[in-house]
Structure formats: structure tokens, C-alpha cells
Design an enzyme around this catalytic site. Sequence first.
Site, short mmCIF file in Angstrom:
data_model
loop_
_atom_site.label_atom_id
_atom_site.label_comp_id
_atom_site.label_asym_id
_atom_site.label_seq_id
_atom_site.Cartn_x
_atom_site.Cartn_y
_atom_site.Cartn_z
N GLY A 183 54.36 42.09 49.68
CA GLY A 183 53.68 41.66 48.46
C GLY A 183 53.91 42.62 47.30
O GLY A 183 55.04 42.86 46.88
N THR A 234 51.48 29.15 45.02
CA THR A 234 50.76 30.38 44.63
C THR A 234 51.70 31.40 43.99
O THR A 234 51.42 31.94 42.92
CB THR A 234 50.09 31.00 45.86
OG1 THR A 234 49.16 30.06 46.40
CG2 THR A 234 49.36 32.28 45.49
N VAL A 235 52.84 31.65 44.64
CA VAL A 235 53.76 32.68 44.14
C VAL A 235 54.50 32.20 42.90
O VAL A 235 54.60 32.91 41.90
CB VAL A 235 54.75 33.10 45.24
CG1 VAL A 235 55.72 34.15 44.71
CG2 VAL A 235 53.99 33.64 46.45
N VAL A 289 58.58 41.34 51.71
CA VAL A 289 58.07 42.21 52.77
C VAL A 289 56.60 42.57 52.65
O VAL A 289 55.83 42.32 53.57
CB VAL A 289 58.92 43.50 52.88
CG1 VAL A 289 58.31 44.47 53.89
CG2 VAL A 289 60.33 43.14 53.30
N GLU A 309 62.35 41.89 46.97
CA GLU A 309 61.22 42.81 47.06
C GLU A 309 59.96 42.12 47.56
O GLU A 309 59.19 42.67 48.36
CB GLU A 309 60.96 43.46 45.71
CG GLU A 309 59.84 44.50 45.71
CD GLU A 309 60.20 45.73 46.53
OE1 GLU A 309 59.58 45.92 47.61
OE2 GLU A 309 61.07 46.50 46.11
N ARG A 323 55.48 18.48 43.01
CA ARG A 323 54.12 18.25 42.51
C ARG A 323 53.92 19.04 41.22
O ARG A 323 53.71 20.27 41.26
CB ARG A 323 53.08 18.69 43.56
CG ARG A 323 53.10 17.81 44.81
CD ARG A 323 52.03 18.25 45.81
NE ARG A 323 52.33 19.58 46.35
CZ ARG A 323 53.14 19.78 47.38
NH1 ARG A 323 53.75 18.77 47.96
NH2 ARG A 323 53.36 21.00 47.82
N ASP A 364 55.48 36.65 61.62
CA ASP A 364 55.60 37.02 60.21
C ASP A 364 55.92 38.51 60.07
O ASP A 364 56.82 38.90 59.30
CB ASP A 364 54.29 36.69 59.48
CG ASP A 364 54.28 37.15 58.04
OD1 ASP A 364 54.92 36.49 57.20
OD2 ASP A 364 53.64 38.18 57.75
N LYS A 386 59.45 40.60 58.58
CA LYS A 386 59.42 41.69 57.60
C LYS A 386 60.01 42.98 58.18
O LYS A 386 60.75 43.71 57.51
CB LYS A 386 57.99 41.92 57.13
CG LYS A 386 57.40 40.72 56.40
CD LYS A 386 55.90 40.88 56.17
CE LYS A 386 55.32 39.65 55.48
NZ LYS A 386 53.85 39.73 55.34
N ILE A 426 53.51 45.85 47.16
CA ILE A 426 53.99 47.20 47.47
C ILE A 426 55.50 47.24 47.31
O ILE A 426 56.21 46.50 48.00
CB ILE A 426 53.63 47.61 48.92
CG1 ILE A 426 52.13 47.46 49.18
CG2 ILE A 426 54.09 49.03 49.21
CD1 ILE A 426 51.74 47.66 50.63
#
Length: 434
Positions: A133, A13-14, A131, A128, A46, A200, A204, A135
Site C-alpha cells: 500500500g 477503490t484504488v 506490495v 510500488e 460501471r 495474498d 507480495k 509504504i
Amino acid sequence: MKPVRLAILGLGTVGGGALKLLKENAAEIKRRTGREIQITYVGTRRPRPDLDLDPSIKQSADLLDIVRQPDVDVVVEVMGGIHPAYEVIKEAILHGKQVVTANKALLAEHGNELFKLADDNAVQIAYEAAVAGGIPIIKVMREGLAANKIEWLAGIINGTGNFILTEMRDKGRAFEDVLKEAQELGYAEADPTFDVEGIDAAHKLTLLASIAFGIPLQFDKVFTEGISKITAQDVKYAEDLGFRIKHLGIARRAENGIELRVHPTLIPEEQLIANVNGVKNAVLVQANAVGPTLYYGAGAGAGPTASAVVADIVDIVRDISYTEDGAGTIPQLAFESLSDLPILSREEMTTGYYIRINAEDQTGVLADVTAILSRNGISIDAIMQQSRLKDLIPIVILTDPVKEAKMDEALKQIQALPVIHGEIVRIRLESLDN
């Protein structure tokens, strides 16, 4: 100037979002940096034909080989997990590559070593996206608030947990029911432990606290408590008392050290952070000069996280262009020297409490409970006795701030009363004001 050459490791995704953003905003990014950014490698097992990669971009599953290549200036690690990311980033640094990563778990647990290695090799690790996304909270803490002494920060820094608590409040749903929906929507993993048990958020918070207070990364000292024991009943009682329950990461400067804690928290419903709902994130920072400032936005997803990743790439490209060694002008954790301020144990931390007790409907029960609290030096702010549930009476108590050790002892004594049934529920309470 010749192009700056990237290797992007991970096409999930990222990684896919970063590739797309670099392509769509190439002209704008070049205007900001003064030079072209060229992707030379992607590391993936993949292939993603849907990304329509330029044929000149080499694809390989051999990540260590990629980071050793001479036509790679910046390594962008967006695979996640500790291994093989640790080995890959370490190898990249040793070969003089700048690094951009979104990997909060890796940095929280191995960041002290990796940042030192980066300093020794005159390269940067930009993080960046690790932590909150989209922001830009790392940049805010390291640069925008650099003139301030940070007193405390509190953040909703896990969107899955915030989505669950929002649904429980708005619709009166049970935790298990909302968690299942979060998994179906892709907000929560098949194994949701990292999200719902606060791990999680603790990763952060570890990063934020180091930048705020200039201390080494100390993930193992973060007190962490999840939301899996919160019931719809607790959410309703909190609303009745004028509060909302949020899963917060809190870092606070105390007289004798630093509090680092992640746990469900009651917040007065009129405060802005109490009204951050769904999968959104927010971080509230209290600083001595500017006062309180709130940062709000999307904490995950392809677009927001890719925005943070590409912003880090832009910063590194600028530094490569304008500094002699490319090592950057801002310390990795915001301070040139780190402090040895101790991290307080859970028992030393101080907070108010919401307590819910299920007791038999007998005369004197409330008096016994309040007497125990008083003997342990705990002041009561409010008491609310609810309607009978089956054969038990729920009693809800709000307390003034007290050390955790005193509350531990009081609850142990209350739990031992023969009229108390089931485990006592406690949720910490924060006013989040001056």
C-alpha cells in the site's frame, strides 16, 4: 513540454483514489515532474458519477482498444485479478505504453514474462502499490538499500490477517468471530481465502524476494500456511511465554539457497514488529551495511494505495522527460542480471517452533514426548504445562531452530502416541535479530 497522457483502467477503490489524488495534488505533482499529467481515458464497466470526471475524459469498457490509442502514454492498471489484466498489460507494452500496476497476483505469477517483454519494448512496469500500500518498500529495496547485501526480510504484508490476530490477542476472541467482523468492516472479502490462508502475502513476498536477492519471480515455490487453525488459546499461551503471533512473510538467504515462507510466527513481544497492530503493515529488512530497518504504515485503502500509484506515475513522467527512450534507469527487479540461487523446499528450511499438544493426564506422557524430540535431534527451549481442559492436559513446548523435515518426523511420532488427542498445533518461531 507537452502533457503526459494517462489511461486509468479500473474505477474501484484504488482507481478512484488515484483519480482524486491526481486532481487534488495536480499543482504539486507538476512542480515535481515539470510537466502536466492529463487523464485521457478511463476504462470501466460501471461509471462513477461521484468522481466528477472532466467531460474531456473518454470512458469505455473496451480496455484493449484504450491501450492501443495514440493519445495514451501511460496505462494505469488498477482492476486486479489475472484476467483480463494480463492481456491488457501485454497489449499496452506491445504498443509502447509505460505501465503502472497495483496487481501483485499478476506480477507474482506472470511477472517474469511481462518484465522481459517490457525490457524488449523499452518500457517500464512500475508496481510500488502492489506490495504494501502506502509504504514505499519497493523504492527502498531497489534504491535506498542498493549498496547493501540483503540478508533477510520479514513482513506483516496482509492487513486482514493482522487485524484478526490483533483482535484475538487483545480481546480473546475466536478466529471465526473476528473473521466475520473483518468481512462486515470490508477488510476481508466474502471469500477470505487469499487473506487468511496467506496467498495474498505470498504474492507480495515473491516480489520482495526477487528485489532483495536478484532472483526470478517464483511464486510457486513459496511455502504458504494460513492462520485459520490458530486459536485464542494459542494466542494466550504465546503471550504467557513472552511472544506474539504474527502472520509473516519471510525471505532469508541461507547457505544453500533462499527460504521463501509465509506462516504464523511467534515473535518476542518486545520487538517493534510484534507491536504492529490492526490493519497496519510493516516490513523489517536486515542488510549487511545498514543493519535492521523497519518500514511501517497503511497497507491498503484508497489513500495509501493511490499514493503509491501516483508516485509511480511521477517517476515514469520524470523518466519520459529525462531519458531518451523512456525505459527508466532502474532495472525492473533491481538487478541487471538475475541469480539462479535455488529456493529451498519447506523440508530444508530451519526455524524454531511452538508446539501445543493435548494429552491424557497420565504419568510418563511428557517423558515420552521429550524423548521423541530428543531422538530426532530437537532441542527444547521451554516447556509449559497448562491447566486441565476437560479431560486433557495442554502441553506447550518451544524448541530451538531445527530443519522442518526433522520436526515433521517428530510430530508424526508424537501424534501416533495413544495418549495424544486432536491435531498437534505447531507455529514457527523467529527472533528476527542478528
